[in-house]
Write a protein that holds these residues in place. Structure first.
Motif, mmCIF file in Angstrom:
data_model
loop_
_atom_site.group_PDB
_atom_site.id
_atom_site.type_symbol
_atom_site.label_atom_id
_atom_site.label_comp_id
_atom_site.label_asym_id
_atom_site.label_seq_id
_atom_site.Cartn_x
_atom_site.Cartn_y
_atom_site.Cartn_z
ATOM 1 N N ASN A 1 52.446 77.668 21.936
ATOM 2 C CA ASN A 1 52.341 78.321 23.236
ATOM 3 C C ASN A 1 50.900 78.786 23.448
ATOM 4 O OD1 ASN A 1 52.379 80.358 25.329
ATOM 5 N ND2 ASN A 1 54.607 80.430 25.113
ATOM 6 N N THR A 2 50.166 78.095 24.338
ATOM 7 C CA THR A 2 48.758 78.444 24.560
ATOM 8 C C THR A 2 48.612 79.778 25.295
ATOM 9 O OG1 THR A 2 48.749 77.103 26.580
ATOM 10 C CG2 THR A 2 47.979 76.055 24.541
ATOM 11 N N ARG A 3 49.564 80.140 26.151
ATOM 12 C CA ARG A 3 49.470 81.421 26.862
ATOM 13 C C ARG A 3 49.579 82.586 25.904
ATOM 14 N NH1 ARG A 3 52.984 80.761 32.498
ATOM 15 N NH2 ARG A 3 51.696 79.089 33.409
ATOM 16 N N ARG A 4 50.463 82.466 24.930
ATOM 17 C CA ARG A 4 50.587 83.537 23.934
ATOM 18 C C ARG A 4 49.301 83.640 23.123
ATOM 19 N NH1 ARG A 4 54.206 81.625 20.368
ATOM 20 N NH2 ARG A 4 55.949 82.067 21.743
ATOM 21 N N VAL A 5 48.741 82.495 22.772
ATOM 22 C CA VAL A 5 47.485 82.485 22.028
ATOM 23 C C VAL A 5 46.381 83.165 22.829
ATOM 24 C CG1 VAL A 5 45.634 80.971 21.203
ATOM 25 C CG2 VAL A 5 48.010 80.497 20.593
ATOM 26 N N ASP A 6 46.357 82.937 24.133
ATOM 27 C CA ASP A 6 45.347 83.555 24.982
ATOM 28 C C ASP A 6 45.460 85.075 24.937
ATOM 29 O OD1 ASP A 6 43.213 83.239 27.058
ATOM 30 O OD2 ASP A 6 44.688 84.279 28.295
ATOM 31 N N ARG A 7 46.687 85.593 24.912
ATOM 32 C CA ARG A 7 46.874 87.052 24.825
ATOM 33 C C ARG A 7 46.368 87.585 23.490
ATOM 34 N NH1 ARG A 7 51.838 85.645 27.396
ATOM 35 N NH2 ARG A 7 52.980 85.804 25.420
ATOM 36 N N TYR A 8 46.646 86.851 22.413
ATOM 37 C CA TYR A 8 46.147 87.264 21.103
ATOM 38 C C TYR A 8 44.624 87.249 21.070
ATOM 39 C CZ TYR A 8 50.673 87.273 18.654
ATOM 40 O OH TYR A 8 51.936 87.582 18.227
ATOM 41 N N LEU A 9 44.017 86.224 21.666
ATOM 42 C CA LEU A 9 42.559 86.142 21.682
ATOM 43 C C LEU A 9 41.947 87.358 22.367
ATOM 44 C CD1 LEU A 9 41.985 82.370 22.545
ATOM 45 C CD2 LEU A 9 41.285 83.527 20.440
ATOM 46 N N THR A 10 42.546 87.770 23.477
ATOM 47 C CA THR A 10 42.051 88.953 24.184
ATOM 48 C C THR A 10 42.136 90.189 23.295
ATOM 49 O OG1 THR A 10 42.708 88.037 26.328
ATOM 50 C CG2 THR A 10 42.364 90.411 26.212
ATOM 51 N N THR A 11 43.266 90.340 22.591
ATOM 52 C CA THR A 11 43.451 91.475 21.688
ATOM 53 C C THR A 11 42.395 91.483 20.592
ATOM 54 O OG1 THR A 11 45.843 91.584 22.064
ATOM 55 C CG2 THR A 11 45.028 92.505 19.995
ATOM 56 N N PRO B 1 47.116 65.843 19.725
ATOM 57 C CA PRO B 1 47.191 66.407 21.086
ATOM 58 C C PRO B 1 47.309 67.934 21.087
ATOM 59 C CG PRO B 1 48.619 64.499 20.903
ATOM 60 C CD PRO B 1 48.161 64.839 19.510
ATOM 61 N N TYR B 2 48.029 68.492 20.116
ATOM 62 C CA TYR B 2 48.175 69.944 20.024
ATOM 63 C C TYR B 2 46.836 70.594 19.659
ATOM 64 C CZ TYR B 2 53.217 69.050 19.912
ATOM 65 O OH TYR B 2 54.493 68.644 20.226
ATOM 66 N N ILE B 3 46.139 69.988 18.714
ATOM 67 C CA ILE B 3 44.835 70.526 18.316
ATOM 68 C C ILE B 3 43.874 70.493 19.493
ATOM 69 C CG2 ILE B 3 42.832 70.152 16.827
ATOM 70 C CD1 ILE B 3 44.783 69.031 14.727
ATOM 71 N N ALA B 4 43.865 69.366 20.232
ATOM 72 C CA ALA B 4 42.966 69.236 21.389
ATOM 73 C C ALA B 4 43.303 70.268 22.459
ATOM 74 C CB ALA B 4 43.064 67.824 21.961
ATOM 75 N N GLU B 5 44.600 70.523 22.667
ATOM 76 C CA GLU B 5 45.008 71.514 23.673
ATOM 77 C C GLU B 5 44.541 72.910 23.287
ATOM 78 O OE1 GLU B 5 49.066 73.084 25.958
ATOM 79 O OE2 GLU B 5 49.141 71.304 24.658
ATOM 80 N N MET B 6 44.630 73.242 21.990
ATOM 81 C CA MET B 6 44.158 74.548 21.538
ATOM 82 C C MET B 6 42.640 74.662 21.641
ATOM 83 S SD MET B 6 46.330 76.832 20.856
ATOM 84 C CE MET B 6 48.090 77.043 20.564
#
Length: 210
Positions: free
Chosen positions: A116-126, A149-154
């Motif tokens: 889930n890239t959106r969840r990762v984005d929240r963690y990055l902000t934290t 494809p998953y690595i590229a998306e991240m």
């Protein structure tokens, strides 16, 4: 390594028996403390210490402990170099501290339904707001037929942030993970339940500790 690396922690030892210790766990108003390779011990806040912020995992504190004392007495909380927080449910004006004095934070998400890239984005902000350095850790590589494809998306979601894909089952990617673990730095793993945080820790330690 639980010995103080910060200058303010090194200077906390005094002639009156006060010494620095690090918080490694919290439980029912008590905190688990450690000063080095010796066994950890429990600490309890003094009345004065309760006036400030409560110690969190990763904090350096100043305490005293007599030879026969079952618990150390916590007198002060040392300044935090970094602090990872999140909004605590029902407490809009007081965020919950996830960890203090953290250098590197691994964001753990698995290469399955947990991705889930959106969840990762929240963690990055934290992590960025808290003053730590993020690394993305994609787990369960052994169950993913095509991880590219998953690595590229991240990589697109978090430009400039290192991405490591690993399998704690086969060992693939563990060397890259270990290369990010450096003496004198504090590293944490953040991720949802089932994302694969415990298995890499157990493999690094060589036993089931998590």
């Amino acid at each position: 390594d639980a010995l103080p690396k910060d200058a303010h922690a090194k200077d906390a030892a005094t002639n009156d028996g006060r010494f620095p210790a690090r918080v490694i766990a919290e439980e029912r108003g008590l905190v688990r403390l450690q000063t080095g390779p010796e066994d950890p011990f429990w600490g309890q806040l003094t009345g004065r210490a309760r006036l400030g912020d409560a110690p969190a995992v990763g904090d350096w504190i100043v305490c005293t402990r007599g030879p026969s004392d079952p618990r150390a007495r916590i007198h002060a909380l040392l300044p935090r170099r970094s602090c990872l927080t999140r909004r605590a449910a029902g407490k809009l004006d007081r965020p919950q501290v996830l960890g203090a004095n953290v250098d590197v934070a691994f964001i753990v998400t698995s290469l399955d339904a947990d991705f889930n890239t959106r969840r990762v984005d929240r963690y990055l902000t934290t992590i960025w707001d808290g003053g730590a350095r993020p690394v993305l850790l994609l787990t369960k590589l052994d169950v993913c037929e095509d991880p590219d494809p998953y690595i590229a998306e991240m990589e697109r979601a978090a430009p400039g942030v290192d991405v490591i894909a690993l399998s704690a089952v086969t060992g693939a990617g563990m060397e890259a993970l270990e290369s990010r673990l450096r003496p004198g730095e504090t590293t944490v793993l953040l991720g949802s339940s089932g994302s694969g945080k415990s298995t890499p820790i157990n493999r690094l330690m060589g036993e089931a500790v998590a």
